[in-house]
Design a protein around this motif. Structure first.
Motif, short mmCIF file in Angstrom:
data_model
loop_
_atom_site.label_atom_id
_atom_site.label_comp_id
_atom_site.label_asym_id
_atom_site.label_seq_id
_atom_site.Cartn_x
_atom_site.Cartn_y
_atom_site.Cartn_z
N GLN A 1 27.49 -5.37 -36.53
CA GLN A 1 28.86 -4.87 -36.61
C GLN A 1 29.71 -5.77 -37.50
O GLN A 1 30.55 -5.30 -38.27
CB GLN A 1 29.46 -4.78 -35.21
N ALA A 2 29.51 -7.09 -37.37
CA ALA A 2 30.28 -8.04 -38.19
C ALA A 2 30.00 -7.82 -39.67
O ALA A 2 30.92 -7.86 -40.50
CB ALA A 2 29.94 -9.46 -37.79
N MET A 3 28.74 -7.58 -40.01
CA MET A 3 28.37 -7.37 -41.40
C MET A 3 29.11 -6.18 -42.00
O MET A 3 29.52 -6.20 -43.16
CB MET A 3 26.85 -7.17 -41.49
N ARG A 4 29.31 -5.15 -41.22
CA ARG A 4 29.98 -3.94 -41.70
C ARG A 4 31.47 -4.15 -41.93
O ARG A 4 32.11 -3.34 -42.62
CB ARG A 4 29.76 -2.81 -40.69
N LEU A 5 32.03 -5.22 -41.37
CA LEU A 5 33.46 -5.48 -41.52
C LEU A 5 33.78 -6.34 -42.74
O LEU A 5 34.95 -6.51 -43.08
CB LEU A 5 33.99 -6.18 -40.26
N ILE A 6 32.76 -6.88 -43.39
CA ILE A 6 32.99 -7.72 -44.56
C ILE A 6 33.31 -6.83 -45.76
O ILE A 6 32.58 -5.88 -46.03
CB ILE A 6 31.75 -8.58 -44.85
N PRO A 7 34.40 -7.09 -46.49
CA PRO A 7 34.75 -6.27 -47.65
C PRO A 7 33.61 -6.16 -48.64
O PRO A 7 32.87 -7.12 -48.86
CB PRO A 7 35.95 -7.01 -48.25
N LYS A 8 33.46 -5.00 -49.25
CA LYS A 8 32.33 -4.73 -50.13
C LYS A 8 32.32 -5.62 -51.36
O LYS A 8 31.25 -5.84 -51.96
CB LYS A 8 32.34 -3.26 -50.56
N ASP A 9 33.49 -6.13 -51.77
CA ASP A 9 33.52 -6.94 -52.99
C ASP A 9 33.25 -8.42 -52.73
O ASP A 9 33.28 -9.23 -53.66
CB ASP A 9 34.87 -6.79 -53.69
N VAL A 10 32.98 -8.79 -51.49
CA VAL A 10 32.69 -10.18 -51.15
C VAL A 10 31.17 -10.39 -51.19
O VAL A 10 30.43 -9.67 -50.52
CB VAL A 10 33.23 -10.53 -49.74
N PRO A 11 30.69 -11.37 -51.96
CA PRO A 11 29.25 -11.65 -51.95
C PRO A 11 28.74 -11.91 -50.54
O PRO A 11 29.39 -12.64 -49.77
CB PRO A 11 29.14 -12.90 -52.82
N MET A 12 27.62 -11.30 -50.20
CA MET A 12 27.11 -11.41 -48.83
C MET A 12 25.59 -11.37 -48.83
O MET A 12 24.98 -10.62 -49.60
CB MET A 12 27.68 -10.26 -47.98
#
Length: 343
Positions: free
Chosen positions: A139-150
């Motif tokens: 769930q946390a992963m899905r909350l990270i903005p798409k433009d942030v390297p992950m």
């Protein structure tokens, strides 16, 4: 000569003055946001060395709009494997001049998760690494903005565009095949709760049992409390069909051995026991523990390297690297706790 100054600590203006360049040029050199000619780079490097200049972390963050830092989001933060992965990330980050921080998701409710991730992102990290060990991490992963390297550590293959995975399933199969290869026909698996993915040690155990034409019908999920594993060992000691135990981690293996001994069973003469992770105590336990060694530190370093490649591409205005999934292999360590079953 270095410029005369009343400050004890040199600042970026001092570097620019000594190098004979502008402050923005020094800033671009430090941040790597644009190309600086080789001649100017050499002059700036010499000025920095002569002055003993240390770049301001905050100033660089303001210039880049993000901090030279990466954050790990993880649950099971106190587990040995997690701390080893974190050590690998921190080491690789330090090599590149990045700070590394950990935000634990342990005990966070669904309602608290969004605000927790929001606080992490408000610090403007250059990138985020998510260690997937349970549903809250997904769930946390899905909350990270798409433009942030992950980068995702763990999970099922394909859960994220950039992913580093330990060889969990292959390792579980390897340990089970070792015990079957010794002649055991009833390998019992004892494990803690595992992540919601298709790369687990338990699935590896099932794979090996199925390949050998044997039923995979003897597994026990136990809690983190080692006394529960010890009690299970006592109970299994009275089942003559049990000749081999595959524990999902080394601590559980040790607790099972203690329980078997409580009831008079010998390891490996009566029951073979194998662990997983190859913790430091495994080699000095009596008997020395057969286990599967996972290179968790390398896993962490690989995760940062994959993240750093994305960060560099973003800062240079280039296309992101091609998505990739890297598997970090482990190896079986055979010691004294496993042997062929007695006739």
């Amino acid at each position: 000569m270095p410029p005369t100054t009343t400050r004890n600590t040199p600042v970026i203006k001092d570097v620019a003055r000594l190098a004979g360049v502008s402050v923005p040029t020094v800033s671009r050199y430090l941040n790597g946001t644009a190309r600086v000619s080789d001649d100017k780079r050499e002059k700036i490097a010499q000025a920095i060395k002569l002055l003993g200049y240390q770049p301001s972390f905050v100033a660089r963050a303001l210039a880049n709009k993000v901090m030279d830092s990466v954050t790990m989001l993880t649950s099971l933060s106190t587990f040995w494997a997690t701390t080893q992965i974190n050590s690998g990330v921190e080491s690789a980050a330090r090599d590149k001049g990045f700070l590394f921080g950990v935000t634990s998701l342990d005990g966070i409710s669904d309602s608290e998760l969004e605000s927790t991730v929001g606080r992490v992102m408000s610090a403007n990290p250059a990138g985020v690494i998510v260690s997937e060990s349970d549903e809250i991490a997904i769930q946390a992963m899905r909350l990270i903005p798409k433009d942030v390297p992950m980068v995702l550590v763990g999970g099922s293959r394909g859960d994220a565009p950039y992913q580093v995975m330990p060889s969990e399933r292959a390792g579980g199969r390897c340990v089970t095949e070792h015990l079957l290869g010794l002649g055991h026909q009833n390998v019992v698996h004892v494990h803690r709760a595992e992540g919601p993915n298709n790369n687990t040690r338990t699935l590896g155990w099932r794979d090996a049992m199925a390949a050998a034409g044997l039923p995979a019908n003897r597994s026990y999920q136990i809690s983190e409390h080692l006394e529960d594993s010890r009690e299970l060992g006592r109970r299994l000691a009275h089942d003559p069909s049990v000749t081999a135990l595959f524990a999902g981690n080394d601590e559980t293996a040790i607790a099972l051995i203690r329980g078997l001994r409580d009831e008079g069973k010998r390891v490996p003469q009566d029951v073979s026991v194998a662990g997983y992770n190859d913790q430091l105590f495994s080699m000095i336990w009596e008997p020395a523990l057969t286990t599967y060694s996972q290179n968790f530190v390398e896993l962490g370093r690989a995760a940062f390297d994959m993240l750093y490649a994305q960060i560099e591409a973003k800062r240079a205005g280039q296309m992101a690297p091609e998505p990739q999934c890297r598997i970090i292999e482990g190896e079986l360590i055979v010691r004294e706790s496993t042997a062929a079953p007695r006739d």
